[in-house]
Design an enzyme around this catalytic site. Structure first.
Site, short mmCIF file in Angstrom:
data_model
loop_
_atom_site.label_atom_id
_atom_site.label_comp_id
_atom_site.label_asym_id
_atom_site.label_seq_id
_atom_site.Cartn_x
_atom_site.Cartn_y
_atom_site.Cartn_z
N TYR A 144 3.07 -4.67 -0.59
CA TYR A 144 3.99 -5.54 -1.33
C TYR A 144 3.77 -5.34 -2.81
CZ TYR A 144 6.26 -9.81 -3.05
OH TYR A 144 7.07 -10.71 -3.71
N ASP A 239 -1.49 -0.80 -7.78
CA ASP A 239 -1.07 -2.19 -7.91
C ASP A 239 -2.30 -3.05 -7.60
OD1 ASP A 239 -0.11 -4.72 -7.78
OD2 ASP A 239 1.63 -4.26 -6.51
N LYS A 267 -2.02 -12.46 -10.79
CA LYS A 267 -2.96 -13.37 -10.11
C LYS A 267 -4.21 -13.67 -10.96
CE LYS A 267 -0.61 -12.67 -5.83
NZ LYS A 267 -0.06 -11.52 -5.14
#
Ligand SMILES: *Cc1c(COP(=O)(O)O)cnc(C)c1O
Length: 430
Positions: A144, A239, A267
């Site tokens: 994702y 990522d 995050k």
């Protein structure tokens, strides 16, 4: 049975006002057959819902709260900075300090702050296309990378066929240049490169696949991606929205000893406020506007409040790195090992994958090393496990395809409470 009347009431109201009652789909608890809990506060490893039930939190806002919730220093830093204005839309000193800290921790040469992981990925891909003059990108099925159009793709019937959009509203043309390979399968990547040798701008990967449950990179996989990108002149993008500052101060790059050309963060980097970042080599990052021709901008990017939260948490992580990282890794490894033992004693087929402070239980007999393996796990059983744990005060991610995030606030007693809940839950499942 826990009382959830207030959550139920809020959810009923929310559904009238917000699509599905939530501002991000996984929060709706859809895949575990429940209604979501509304949270009113959180301290350390404990979150409390609006009905007053408390839980040990293994979601940690999906990763950011690696030091637990409401860390006094972070809260204080935000409160202090907020006194002097929330956003200026002009440069401020905290942006420079964040950039300096991020560069020192990660080994990147330059960094640009944005407001989410999605934005970081979207911008890094644009930069990769801009500097290489190529259009195609490779991603892995089950990884994702946020919700930008080109990343919302499902694999075609074969590795070399174009993918289809995985969401309504994404034009086929938006994913026409996104090619899908299989995680932990270098041959599937090599095949794509061989088919389009001069056309691949970048390959993007979650170094640890942590959005299909948790799937670890097999030995040589990340190194193999590095070599293939070098051989074909494509940029390697890690990522690290989940792994950044979590596996090590230098993230997955440091943990696995593989250096990417561009890296995306989110995050943890925001300490709980909306922050993302992308960065990498100076020659690449210098191509971003206004020093270069690749346009990217943000009204609230680098605002002092978000920077203060992120900076404070990053500094705490860096200052305590020598004890923090080995300690959370040890806690998580113990948790995973005991979960395996308990499942085995209960006669429940389970795989508990773990790396650093990430772990995840799959209910299957086969080791899970691929997306195909992850999706073959028993999601009905996962849902029952989720509900059993929640009833016992353990708040897990409400989906098989998410990680358990361990924070430094989790004490040995809390881990034992979790293991007891696991044992009792499994006893109900068989
Ligand atoms: C969460 C996540 C994103 C998206 O970040 P948002 O801040 O939710 O936009 C991108 N990549 C990975 C690996 C993620 O886990």
């Amino acid at each position: 049975m826990m009382q959830t009347t207030k959550s139920q009431r809020l959810y009923a109201q929310a559904k009238q006002l917000i699509p599905g009652g939530v501002n991000s789909p996984v929060r709706a608890f859809g895949s575990v057959g429940m209604e979501p809990l509304f949270i009113r506060k959180a301290h350390g490893a404990v979150i409390e819902d609006v009905d007053g039930n408390s839980y040990l939190d293994y979601v940690c806002s999906w990763g950011p709260m690696i030091l637990g919730h409401a860390v006094p220093q972070v809260v204080e830093a935000v409160a202090q900075v907020a006194q002097n204005g929330l956003s200026f839309g002009a440069p401020n000193a905290l942006e420079v300090e964040v950039a300096q800290t991020v560069v020192e921790m990660t080994g990147m040469e330059m960094v640009r702050m944005v407001n989410s992981g999605t934005e970081a990925v979207m911008s890094a891909l644009r930069l990769a296309r801009g500097v290489t003059g190529r259009n195609k990108v490779i991603k892995f099925e089950g990884c994702y990378h946020g919700h930008s159009d080109s990343m919302l793709v499902k694999a075609g019937s074969g590795a070399l066929t174009s993918g289809q959009p995985s969401s309504a509203g994404v034009p086929v043309a938006a994913v026409a240049d996104t090619l899908t390979a299989q995680y932990n399968d270098l041959a599937s990547v090599e095949k794509i490169f061989a088919q389009y040798p001069g056309d691949i701008a970048a390959l993007i990967v979650e170094p640890v696949a942590a959005n299909m449950g948790v799937v670890l990179p097999q030995a040589g996989f990340l190194q193999g991606l590095r070599s293939l990108c070098d051989r074909y002149g494509a940029l390697l993008i890690f990522d690290e929205v989940i792994t950044g500052f979590r596996l090590a101060p230098g993230g997955a790059q440091a943990y696995f000893g593989v250096t990417a050309d561009l890296v995306t963060y989110g995050k943890i980097i925001g300490g709980g406020l909306p922050v993302g970042a992308y960065g990498g080599r100076r020659d690449l990052m210098a191509q971003v506007a206004p020093s270069g021709k690749v346009y990217q901008a943000g009204t609230l990017s680098g605002n002092p409040v978000a920077m203060a939260a992120g900076l404070c948490q990053l500094k705490l992580l860096r200052a305590g790195a020598e004890s923090i990282y080995p300690a959370i890794e040890k806690t998580t490894a113990y948790l995973a090992q005991e979960m395996r033992r308990i499942a085995s004693n209960a006669g429940v087929a389970a795989q508990v994958n773990q790396v650093g402070s990430l772990c995840c239980a799959f209910f299957t007999e086969q080791p899970v090393t691929s997306y195909a393996g992850a999706v073959s796990a028993d999601t009905q059983r996962f849902a029952a496990y989720f509900r059993g744990m929640l009833q016992r005060g353990i708040y897990l991610a409400p989906s098989q395809f998410e990680a358990m995030f361990i924070s430094t606030a989790l004490t040995p007693e809390m881990v034992e409470k979790t293991l007891t809940a696991f044992k009792d839950t499994l006893a109900e499942l068989v």
